[in-house]
Design an enzyme around this catalytic site. Structure first.
Site, short mmCIF file in Angstrom:
data_model
loop_
_atom_site.label_atom_id
_atom_site.label_comp_id
_atom_site.label_asym_id
_atom_site.label_seq_id
_atom_site.Cartn_x
_atom_site.Cartn_y
_atom_site.Cartn_z
N PRO A 131 0.87 -1.17 0.36
CA PRO A 131 -0.17 0.27 -0.15
C PRO A 131 0.67 1.54 0.16
O PRO A 131 1.96 0.92 0.46
CB PRO A 131 -0.53 0.15 1.38
CG PRO A 131 -0.80 -1.84 1.62
CD PRO A 131 0.64 -1.91 0.98
N CYS A 132 0.65 2.43 -0.57
CA CYS A 132 1.41 3.63 -0.96
C CYS A 132 0.68 4.35 0.74
O CYS A 132 -0.52 4.87 0.49
CB CYS A 132 0.31 4.12 -2.28
SG CYS A 132 1.09 6.06 -1.93
#
EC number: 2.1.1.37
Length: 379
Positions: free
Chosen positions: A141-142
């Site tokens: 995930p960013c």
């Protein structure tokens, strides 16, 4: 005879570890297909000849078993349904020795296709317990790093899922890695997020390469742009400077190539949902917002990006139908948009399938990069 058919259907479904809803969706039954399965298993009704054949023919062996003779050992982190693994599997060069995925429905799809059941939450797995390997792959995930702007290195990544990738790389020192993420990772938090990631990987003695590719440039009709980060261990891969990213094919794509010939009415939007989409698009346009539904037909060159939220209303990708409201794409069409082969097994409900393919990767892009990584390691 009815009792035998009922027992055959129930035995097959239970052997596949599928619920009645999952089995109904996998067989392509209509909206209330789980009720149909229930009646079959109780012997209250019988399937047609074609329906019974679909039950019997539904695969119960993985189409992509691990190649234990592969010359490079690989681990698959944040594996999802194994799209990245599949791209590497197609090179015939890897032996997957470990995989990790916490979502139980994604685990089910992964197991059905590869025969391996992924380990769970990677944050709870000690890096020393992970098998030795030459290649590490994963997406993550960013998220912003809490101490962005300080050391910009390994210690700044603690508490994030990227840290789990970094700690494994630090401990196991693979020859190469491939990480995939959203295009916006480059500009996230004014560039600080990517800077920390790149600096961390370089701090761990890796030469880092990155590029942005669109799925539509690799033969699938979807405008999905992602960043791909490749790294080579400087000590173990001394010719890493020979690595180059693949050249996009940029062959013309067409949405009609991924559409099924016959689609159940359950995928057609109701009047209420279709009217709501049109109304919201007008409201957004009046407010100067670009968001609205995306309408495509068989001659469209490509669709919008399919996302994990597609199961909610399908607004980003709708298919025109003459004389009827538009429809959502089917799970099989969603799989094709990501370049999955036709024999990829979908053993979950439509809702979960949309989430899984929306979260997955464009397999042809991964395969093209995998070939380049393997070529560099071979040389």
């Amino acid at each position: 005879m009815t009792d035998n058919i009922a027992a055959t259907i129930k035995e097959k479904r239970e052997r596949l570890h599928m619920t009645q809803k999952e089995f109904a969706d996998a067989l392509g039954l209509s909206k209330y297909g789980d009720r149909t399965i229930r009646r079959w298993e109780r012997g209250e009704t019988k399937p047609t000849g074609a329906e019974l054949k679909a039950v019997i023919d539904f695969p119960d062996t993985p189409p992509y078993p691990n190649n234990e003779n592969g010359r490079y050992r690989m681990i698959d982190l944040f594996a999802g349904i194994g799209g990245t693994r599949l791209g590497f599997h197609q090179t015939n060069a890897v032996n997957v020795v470990f995989s990790s995925e916490w979502d139980k429905f994604a685990q089910k799809t992964y197991h059905a296709n590869y025969g391996d059941f992924p380990d769970g939450d990677i944050t709870k797995i000690d890096e020393k317990d992970i098998p030795d390997h030459e290649i590490l792959v994963g997406g993550f995930p960013c998220v912003a790093f809490s101490q962005a702007g300080l050391k910009k290195g390994f210690n700044d990544t603690r508490g994030t899922l990227f840290f789990d990738i970094a700690r494994i790389i630090k401990e196991k020192k693979p020859h190469a890695f491939l990480l995939e993420n959203v295009k916006n990772l480059l500009g996230h938090d004014k560039g600080r997020t990517f800077s920390i990631i790149k600096n961390t990987l370089e701090e761990l003695n890796y030469t880092v390469y990155y590029n942005i590719f669109a799925a539509k440039d690799f033969g699938v009709p979807q405008n999905r742009e992602r960043i791909y980060i490749v790294g080579f261990n400087k000590e173990k891969v001394r010719n890493h400077e020979h690595f180059t990213f693949p050249t996009p094919l940029k062959t013309k794509t067409r949405v009609g190539d991924i559409l099924e010939k016959s689609v159940d009415n359950k995928y057609t939007l109701s009047d209420a949902l279709w009217n709501g989409h049109q109304r919201r698009k007008l409201v957004n346009a009046a407010a100067g917002k670009g968001f609205g539904y995306g309408l495509f037909n068989e001659n469209s060159p490509y669709t919008n990006t399919i996302s994990a939220r597609y199961y909610k209303d399908g607004s980003e990708i709708l298919i025109e139908q003459k004389g009827s409201n538009p429809r959502k794409i089917t799970p099989r069409e969603a799989s094709r948009l990501q370049g999955f082969p036709s024999d990829f097994i979908i053993p979950v409900s439509d809702t979960q399938a949309y989430k899984q393919f929306g979260n997955s990767v464009a397999v042809p892009v991964i395969n093209a990069i995998a070939e380049k990584i393997i070529s560099t390691l071979d040389s």
